[in-house]
Enzyme design. Structure first.
Site: not given
Length: 150
Positions: A26, A103
Site C-alpha cells: 500500500y 484501490h
C-alpha cells in the site's frame, strides 16, 4: 447544486492505517497525506472536496445516503468491503451519484478472493494498482466528466 462541483472521497476499513500497514502493498503515504493532496488538487480544479473514512460498513452507507442532493461525484476505496458488501452497492445505486472505484494495490495480482467486486459493474470506472496516484486520476476524471456533462 452549487456553482462548484462537490466531490466526496470515501475510504473503507483499515485505510486509516495507510503508511504503516503493509507498506510493500500500500505504500508509505498516509491517508492524511492523500486527503491533503486531493483537497489542494480539488481547489486548483475549482471543485469542493470532502472525505470520510470508516472501518464500519453502516457508517459508510450512512455517509453515502447523506451525499444525496449535495454531492456530484463519489470516489470510493471500499477496501475489503469491495468483495463482501451488497449493502454498499445498494446504497450507491439508491443515491444515483456517479462514482469511481479505486484501490491502491492491483487487486487482480493478489489473492483470488480479491478479484471480485460488488461495485465495479456499476462504477463509471475502476482504478487499481497505481498507489496514491490513482486517487489523483480519479479526482481529475470526476471533475472532467462533470465539466463536460454540464
Amino acid at each position: 447544486m452549487a456553482d462548484k462541483f462537490h466531490i466526496l472521497l470515501l475510504n473503507g476499513p483499515n485505510l486509516n492505517l495507510l503508511g504503516t500497514r503493509e507498506p510493500d502493498k500500500y505504500g508509505h503515504t498516509t491517508l492524511a497525506d492523500i486527503t491533503a493532496d486531493l483537497s489542494a488538487l480539488a481547489g486548483s480544479l475549482g471543485a469542493e472536496f470532502s472525505h470520510f473514512q470508516s472501518n464500519a460498513e453502516h457508517a459508510l452507507i450512512d455517509r453515502i445516503h447523506q451525499a444525496r442532493g449535495n454531492t456530484d461525484f463519489i470516489v470510493i476505496n471500499p477496501a475489503a468491503f469491495t468483495h463482501t458488501s451488497v449493502a454498499l452497492r445498494d446504497a450507491l445505486l439508491a443515491v444515483n451519484i456517479p462514482f469511481i472505484e479505486i484501490h491502491l494495490s492491483n487487486v487482480h495480482a493478489r489473492e483470488p478472493f480479491r478479484h471480485h467486486s460488488y461495485l465495479s459493474d456499476i462504477a463509471i470506472g475502476v482504478i487499481c494498482g497505481l498507489g496514491a496516484d490513482g486517487y489523483h486520476f480519479a479526482l481529475q476524471t470526476a471533475v472532467k466528466r462533470l465539466s463536460t456533462s454540464n
